[in-house]
Design an enzyme around this catalytic site. Sequence first.
Site, PDB file in Angstrom:
ATOM      1  N   GLU A 143       0.835  -1.205   0.000  1.00 49.06           N
ATOM      2  CA  GLU A 143       0.000   0.000   0.000  1.00 49.06           C
ATOM      3  C   GLU A 143       0.870   1.255   0.000  1.00 49.06           C
ATOM      4  O   GLU A 143       1.844   1.332   0.753  1.00 49.06           O
ATOM      5  CB  GLU A 143      -0.903  -0.007   1.240  1.00 49.06           C
ATOM      6  CG  GLU A 143      -2.207   0.720   1.045  1.00 49.06           C
ATOM      7  CD  GLU A 143      -3.115  -0.002   0.057  1.00 49.06           C
ATOM      8  OE1 GLU A 143      -3.173   0.458  -1.102  1.00 49.06           O
ATOM      9  OE2 GLU A 143      -3.746  -0.996   0.437  1.00 49.06           O
ATOM     10  N   HIS A 144       0.497   2.212  -0.848  1.00 47.38           N
ATOM     11  CA  HIS A 144       1.261   3.458  -1.010  1.00 47.38           C
ATOM     12  C   HIS A 144       2.678   3.171  -1.483  1.00 47.38           C
ATOM     13  O   HIS A 144       3.607   3.912  -1.161  1.00 47.38           O
ATOM     14  CB  HIS A 144       1.267   4.271   0.297  1.00 47.38           C
ATOM     15  CG  HIS A 144      -0.062   4.920   0.592  1.00 47.38           C
ATOM     16  ND1 HIS A 144      -0.469   6.074  -0.015  1.00 47.38           N
ATOM     17  CD2 HIS A 144      -1.075   4.562   1.410  1.00 47.38           C
ATOM     18  CE1 HIS A 144      -1.679   6.420   0.432  1.00 47.38           C
ATOM     19  NE2 HIS A 144      -2.071   5.510   1.289  1.00 47.38           N
ATOM     20  N   THR A 145       2.840   2.092  -2.216  1.00 48.24           N
ATOM     21  CA  THR A 145       4.158   1.762  -2.782  1.00 48.24           C
ATOM     22  C   THR A 145       4.203   2.081  -4.268  1.00 48.24           C
ATOM     23  O   THR A 145       5.280   2.278  -4.816  1.00 48.24           O
ATOM     24  CB  THR A 145       4.457   0.262  -2.610  1.00 48.24           C
ATOM     25  OG1 THR A 145       3.293  -0.470  -3.007  1.00 48.24           O
ATOM     26  CG2 THR A 145       4.802  -0.088  -1.178  1.00 48.24           C
ATOM     27  N   SER A 190     -25.282   7.077 -16.208  1.00 48.58           N
ATOM     28  CA  SER A 190     -24.942   6.150 -15.128  1.00 48.58           C
ATOM     29  C   SER A 190     -26.186   5.880 -14.305  1.00 48.58           C
ATOM     30  O   SER A 190     -26.891   6.818 -13.941  1.00 48.58           O
ATOM     31  CB  SER A 190     -23.848   6.752 -14.240  1.00 48.58           C
ATOM     32  OG  SER A 190     -23.733   5.994 -13.042  1.00 48.58           O
ATOM     33  N   ALA A 245     -14.532   3.936  -1.627  1.00 48.65           N
ATOM     34  CA  ALA A 245     -14.369   2.981  -0.524  1.00 48.65           C
ATOM     35  C   ALA A 245     -12.997   2.324  -0.550  1.00 48.65           C
ATOM     36  O   ALA A 245     -12.702   1.462   0.263  1.00 48.65           O
ATOM     37  CB  ALA A 245     -15.449   1.912  -0.593  1.00 48.65           C
ATOM     38  N   GLY A 246     -12.157   2.721  -1.505  1.00 49.70           N
ATOM     39  CA  GLY A 246     -10.833   2.098  -1.610  1.00 49.70           C
ATOM     40  C   GLY A 246     -10.845   0.855  -2.478  1.00 49.70           C
ATOM     41  O   GLY A 246      -9.904   0.064  -2.464  1.00 49.70           O
ATOM     42  N   GLU A 261      -6.336  10.489 -14.665  1.00 48.59           N
ATOM     43  CA  GLU A 261      -6.357  11.014 -13.288  1.00 48.59           C
ATOM     44  C   GLU A 261      -5.233  12.027 -13.075  1.00 48.59           C
ATOM     45  O   GLU A 261      -5.441  13.069 -12.474  1.00 48.59           O
ATOM     46  CB  GLU A 261      -6.244   9.863 -12.273  1.00 48.59           C
ATOM     47  CG  GLU A 261      -7.443   8.931 -12.331  1.00 48.59           C
ATOM     48  CD  GLU A 261      -7.675   8.096 -11.080  1.00 48.59           C
ATOM     49  OE1 GLU A 261      -7.056   8.362 -10.031  1.00 48.59           O
ATOM     50  OE2 GLU A 261      -8.490   7.159 -11.162  1.00 48.59           O
ATOM     51  N   ASP A 292      -4.008   0.669  -9.471  1.00 51.79           N
ATOM     52  CA  ASP A 292      -5.428   0.407  -9.694  1.00 51.79           C
ATOM     53  C   ASP A 292      -5.715   0.067 -11.154  1.00 51.79           C
ATOM     54  O   ASP A 292      -6.425  -0.886 -11.465  1.00 51.79           O
ATOM     55  CB  ASP A 292      -6.267   1.639  -9.314  1.00 51.79           C
ATOM     56  CG  ASP A 292      -6.116   2.000  -7.848  1.00 51.79           C
ATOM     57  OD1 ASP A 292      -5.503   1.220  -7.110  1.00 51.79           O
ATOM     58  OD2 ASP A 292      -6.635   3.069  -7.460  1.00 51.79           O
TER      59      ASP A 292
HETATM   60  P1  ADP Z   1     -12.470   5.051  -5.567  1.00 44.23           P
HETATM   61  O1  ADP Z   1     -11.678   4.700  -4.365  1.00 44.23           O
HETATM   62  O2  ADP Z   1     -13.807   4.358  -5.543  1.00 44.23           O
HETATM   63  O3  ADP Z   1     -11.729   4.856  -6.837  1.00 44.23           O
HETATM   64  P2  ADP Z   1     -12.368   7.799  -6.399  1.00 44.23           P
HETATM   65  O4  ADP Z   1     -12.662   9.065  -5.681  1.00 44.23           O
HETATM   66  O5  ADP Z   1     -11.017   7.599  -6.954  1.00 44.23           O
HETATM   67  O6  ADP Z   1     -12.798   6.605  -5.426  1.00 44.23           O
HETATM   68  O7  ADP Z   1     -13.391   7.655  -7.601  1.00 44.23           O
HETATM   69  C1  ADP Z   1     -14.763   7.810  -7.386  1.00 44.23           C
HETATM   70  C2  ADP Z   1     -15.373   8.626  -8.521  1.00 44.23           C
HETATM   71  O8  ADP Z   1     -15.490   7.802  -9.708  1.00 44.23           O
HETATM   72  C3  ADP Z   1     -16.795   9.067  -8.222  1.00 44.23           C
HETATM   73  O9  ADP Z   1     -16.803  10.282  -7.495  1.00 44.23           O
HETATM   74  C4  ADP Z   1     -17.346   9.249  -9.619  1.00 44.23           C
HETATM   75  O10 ADP Z   1     -16.923  10.473 -10.182  1.00 44.23           O
HETATM   76  C5  ADP Z   1     -16.689   8.117 -10.375  1.00 44.23           C
HETATM   77  N1  ADP Z   1     -17.538   6.920 -10.380  1.00 44.23           N
HETATM   78  C6  ADP Z   1     -17.335   5.759  -9.727  1.00 44.23           C
HETATM   79  N2  ADP Z   1     -18.356   4.879  -9.933  1.00 44.23           N
HETATM   80  C7  ADP Z   1     -19.226   5.506 -10.738  1.00 44.23           C
HETATM   81  C8  ADP Z   1     -20.498   5.150 -11.323  1.00 44.23           C
HETATM   82  N3  ADP Z   1     -21.045   3.964 -11.089  1.00 44.23           N
HETATM   83  N4  ADP Z   1     -21.110   6.050 -12.113  1.00 44.23           N
HETATM   84  C9  ADP Z   1     -20.550   7.257 -12.358  1.00 44.23           C
HETATM   85  N5  ADP Z   1     -19.370   7.636 -11.842  1.00 44.23           N
HETATM   86  C10 ADP Z   1     -18.705   6.805 -11.035  1.00 44.23           C
HETATM   87 MG    MG Z   2      -9.898   5.898  -7.337  1.00 38.20          MG
END
Ligand code: ADP
Ligand code: MG
Length: 383
Positions: A34-36, A68, A121-122, A158, A170
């Site tokens: 983690e964090h590596t 979505s 949620a990670g 990102e 990821d």
């Molecule tokens: P995670 O740990 O889940 O990757 P992030 O903050 O990196 O958390 O990414 C979450 C973002 O990805 C959400 O705020 C949204 O913008 C997008 N996202 C994730 N799932 C969906 C979905 N089912 N529909 C639309 N956007 C989504």
């Molecule tokens: Mg993410």
Amino acid sequence: MNLREKISTVFQKRFNESPAFIVRAPGRVNLIGEHTDYNDGFALPMTINRSVWIALRPRNDKKVSLRSLNLPNSAEFSLNKIAHGKNWDEYPRGVAWALQRADYPLQGWEGILASDIPVGAGLSSSAALELAIARAFWAVNRWDWNPTKMALLAQKTENDWMGLETGIMDQMVSANGKKESALLIDCRSLDFNLLPLPKQITVAILDTATRRGLVDSAYNERVTQCQKASNFFGVDALRDISPEKFKKQAKKLDPLIRRRAKHVITENVRTLQAAEAMRAGDANKLGQLIKESHLSLRDDYEVSSKELNTMVEIANTQTGCLGARMTGGGFGGCAVALVKNSATPSFSTEVAAIYQKKTGLKAQIYLCHPTNGAELVDEKAEG
Ligand code: ADP
Ligand code: MG
């Protein structure tokens, strides 16, 4: 109705025909490491049986239109001039932008998306979203699908489009995952090895029902601290520092930076040991390393939270649990536990009950298994 059926049904209603393509990309849980990733180190994640699904059909123009079923606001944009969006549509826009910048010619498409990966949620709902969108563009435009190249482009979405300094783990696992395997990733070379999970254990994800909130700055701060440490040692990344060298030279390092570096350096060692343990089918050793990883993240890297610590402590005291730790970026979200198959039913109910008693929060427990990386799962026959 599963998600695949659900998006097909909604698609059919909206467009009066069945989708031309269905694609999916999985979320992931990181077992250790983690964090590596942003330190050019090692990570050992696996894909999970929770995914982003998209049902789509090509368009004859340069428009992308995607709804979505999980979040409000559709993504509607032109590929002729991609502008920034305001919400989750930043992801499809960013992926399209990254693909175009890498000279992939793109035609538009429209479709319906649904996911069962909890957001923030990670479990990397964002990488799954990016890779599913890349697969959707691929389904319509067809080029040689190289999972690692696509992972890099998704990461650029990102990094360069959204300004988040996230690592490559990821996207690598969501793109390259395989059924029944975890992935040991060398985040410098991007080489990876598929490692089978020990047969006698189940991977349980323990969702604390807390979310990390606005901590992009804390994440970026860790990245900067690691850079400071590697500058101190005169290396490109903390990956290049052995525990022996660290012990010898770290005394002059600022105490906070020293703790951050210590986590990364010891975590790399643990991750390689965990890979060895998996190769040897040694589930006990793997569990032990996972426990040590949590302590390091809690005390040295300081990215855990009260609820994550509570969850991990509860899990670790259950019979049949070989080891638990926080997983993902931290500050909330999920823990991961290795549980003996025979103990899983009682493990889930016990952990959830004790956690609720201690915190008042309702945990979700997902027993999961690895699935294939981003893929085309259905294609309508011509004619
Ligand atoms: P995670 O740990 O889940 O990757 P992030 O903050 O990196 O958390 O990414 C979450 C973002 O990805 C959400 O705020 C949204 O913008 C997008 N996202 C994730 N799932 C969906 C979905 N089912 N529909 C639309 N956007 C989504
Ligand atoms: Mg993410």
